[in-house]
Design a protein around this motif. Structure first.
Motif, PDB file in Angstrom:
ATOM      1  N   ARG A  32     -52.852  33.701 -92.497  1.00 57.00           N
ATOM      2  CA  ARG A  32     -51.486  33.884 -92.220  1.00 57.00           C
ATOM      3  C   ARG A  32     -50.909  35.090 -91.818  1.00 57.00           C
ATOM      4  O   ARG A  32     -49.967  35.444 -91.372  1.00 57.00           O
ATOM      5  CB  ARG A  32     -50.510  33.048 -92.935  1.00 57.00           C
ATOM      6  CG  ARG A  32     -50.740  31.612 -92.947  1.00 57.00           C
ATOM      7  CD  ARG A  32     -49.715  30.854 -94.031  1.00 57.00           C
ATOM      8  NE  ARG A  32     -50.201  29.313 -93.811  1.00 57.00           N
ATOM      9  CZ  ARG A  32     -49.289  28.632 -94.728  1.00 57.00           C
ATOM     10  NH1 ARG A  32     -48.338  28.996 -95.506  1.00 57.00           N
ATOM     11  NH2 ARG A  32     -49.312  27.394 -94.473  1.00 57.00           N
ATOM     12  N   ARG A  33     -51.383  36.114 -92.682  1.00 57.29           N
ATOM     13  CA  ARG A  33     -50.866  37.408 -93.097  1.00 57.29           C
ATOM     14  C   ARG A  33     -51.607  38.579 -92.698  1.00 57.29           C
ATOM     15  O   ARG A  33     -51.114  39.736 -92.536  1.00 57.29           O
ATOM     16  CB  ARG A  33     -50.514  37.567 -94.759  1.00 57.29           C
ATOM     17  CG  ARG A  33     -49.810  36.549 -95.177  1.00 57.29           C
ATOM     18  CD  ARG A  33     -48.369  36.579 -94.799  1.00 57.29           C
ATOM     19  NE  ARG A  33     -47.638  37.774 -95.133  1.00 57.29           N
ATOM     20  CZ  ARG A  33     -46.774  38.087 -96.144  1.00 57.29           C
ATOM     21  NH1 ARG A  33     -46.777  37.243 -97.276  1.00 57.29           N
ATOM     22  NH2 ARG A  33     -46.341  39.247 -96.199  1.00 57.29           N
ATOM     23  N   LEU A  71     -52.643  43.961 -92.151  1.00 59.44           N
ATOM     24  CA  LEU A  71     -51.284  43.190 -93.107  1.00 59.44           C
ATOM     25  C   LEU A  71     -50.059  43.945 -92.937  1.00 59.44           C
ATOM     26  O   LEU A  71     -48.956  43.317 -92.399  1.00 59.44           O
ATOM     27  CB  LEU A  71     -51.751  43.166 -94.621  1.00 59.44           C
ATOM     28  CG  LEU A  71     -50.807  42.796 -95.475  1.00 59.44           C
ATOM     29  CD1 LEU A  71     -51.097  41.170 -95.569  1.00 59.44           C
ATOM     30  CD2 LEU A  71     -51.012  43.349 -96.993  1.00 59.44           C
ATOM     31  N   THR A  72     -49.858  45.212 -92.905  1.00 56.35           N
ATOM     32  CA  THR A  72     -48.596  45.916 -92.637  1.00 56.35           C
ATOM     33  C   THR A  72     -48.097  45.787 -91.372  1.00 56.35           C
ATOM     34  O   THR A  72     -46.922  45.363 -91.238  1.00 56.35           O
ATOM     35  CB  THR A  72     -48.971  47.467 -93.011  1.00 56.35           C
ATOM     36  OG1 THR A  72     -49.463  47.602 -94.213  1.00 56.35           O
ATOM     37  CG2 THR A  72     -47.666  48.083 -92.975  1.00 56.35           C
ATOM     38  N   ARG A  74     -48.764  43.346 -88.983  1.00 60.42           N
ATOM     39  CA  ARG A  74     -48.492  41.855 -88.731  1.00 60.42           C
ATOM     40  C   ARG A  74     -47.251  41.569 -89.451  1.00 60.42           C
ATOM     41  O   ARG A  74     -46.600  40.657 -89.083  1.00 60.42           O
ATOM     42  CB  ARG A  74     -49.542  41.112 -89.477  1.00 60.42           C
ATOM     43  CG  ARG A  74     -49.385  39.671 -88.914  1.00 60.42           C
ATOM     44  CD  ARG A  74     -50.728  39.037 -88.759  1.00 60.42           C
ATOM     45  NE  ARG A  74     -50.567  37.382 -88.448  1.00 60.42           N
ATOM     46  CZ  ARG A  74     -51.562  36.800 -87.753  1.00 60.42           C
ATOM     47  NH1 ARG A  74     -52.677  37.261 -87.606  1.00 60.42           N
ATOM     48  NH2 ARG A  74     -51.162  35.525 -87.628  1.00 60.42           N
ATOM     49  N   ASN A  75     -46.742  42.112 -90.879  1.00 55.27           N
ATOM     50  CA  ASN A  75     -45.752  41.591 -91.449  1.00 55.27           C
ATOM     51  C   ASN A  75     -44.471  42.787 -91.209  1.00 55.27           C
ATOM     52  O   ASN A  75     -43.684  42.600 -91.954  1.00 55.27           O
ATOM     53  CB  ASN A  75     -45.991  41.379 -92.802  1.00 55.27           C
ATOM     54  CG  ASN A  75     -46.963  40.261 -93.023  1.00 55.27           C
ATOM     55  OD1 ASN A  75     -46.736  39.255 -92.859  1.00 55.27           O
ATOM     56  ND2 ASN A  75     -48.346  40.697 -92.979  1.00 55.27           N
TER      57      ASN A  75
END
Length: 76
Positions: A32-33, A71-72, A74-75
């Motif tokens: 998801r993340r 992660l950074t 994508r979010n």
């Protein structure tokens, strides 16, 4: 004085700290993340860190290196 200061910001890494997290929970979080859809291995963080300590990097300072599999981004 030729001192450089840089920062490594790791994302989810397979370490002793994350060993207690069930594998299915890690996989779901990563799916998801994390853009690369997995947790990193410690060696992958070490490779990023090595870039800052090589003689060729002596002019790099004040930088932040996200070793987080996306992660950074994508979010954001």
């Amino acid at each position: 004085r030729n001192v450089t200061v840089n920062c490594i910001c790791p994302g989810p890494i397979n370490t002793g700290m994350t060993a207690e997290i069930p594998d299915n929970a890690k996989a779901e979080f990563a799916r998801r993340r994390v853009a690369l859809k997995r947790y990193a291995e410690p060696e992958e963080v070490a490779h990023g860190t090595l870039n800052f300590v090589l003689p060729a990097a002596q002019y790099i300072t004040g930088q932040v290196l996200a070793v987080d599999g996306g992660l950074t981004v994508r979010n954001a």
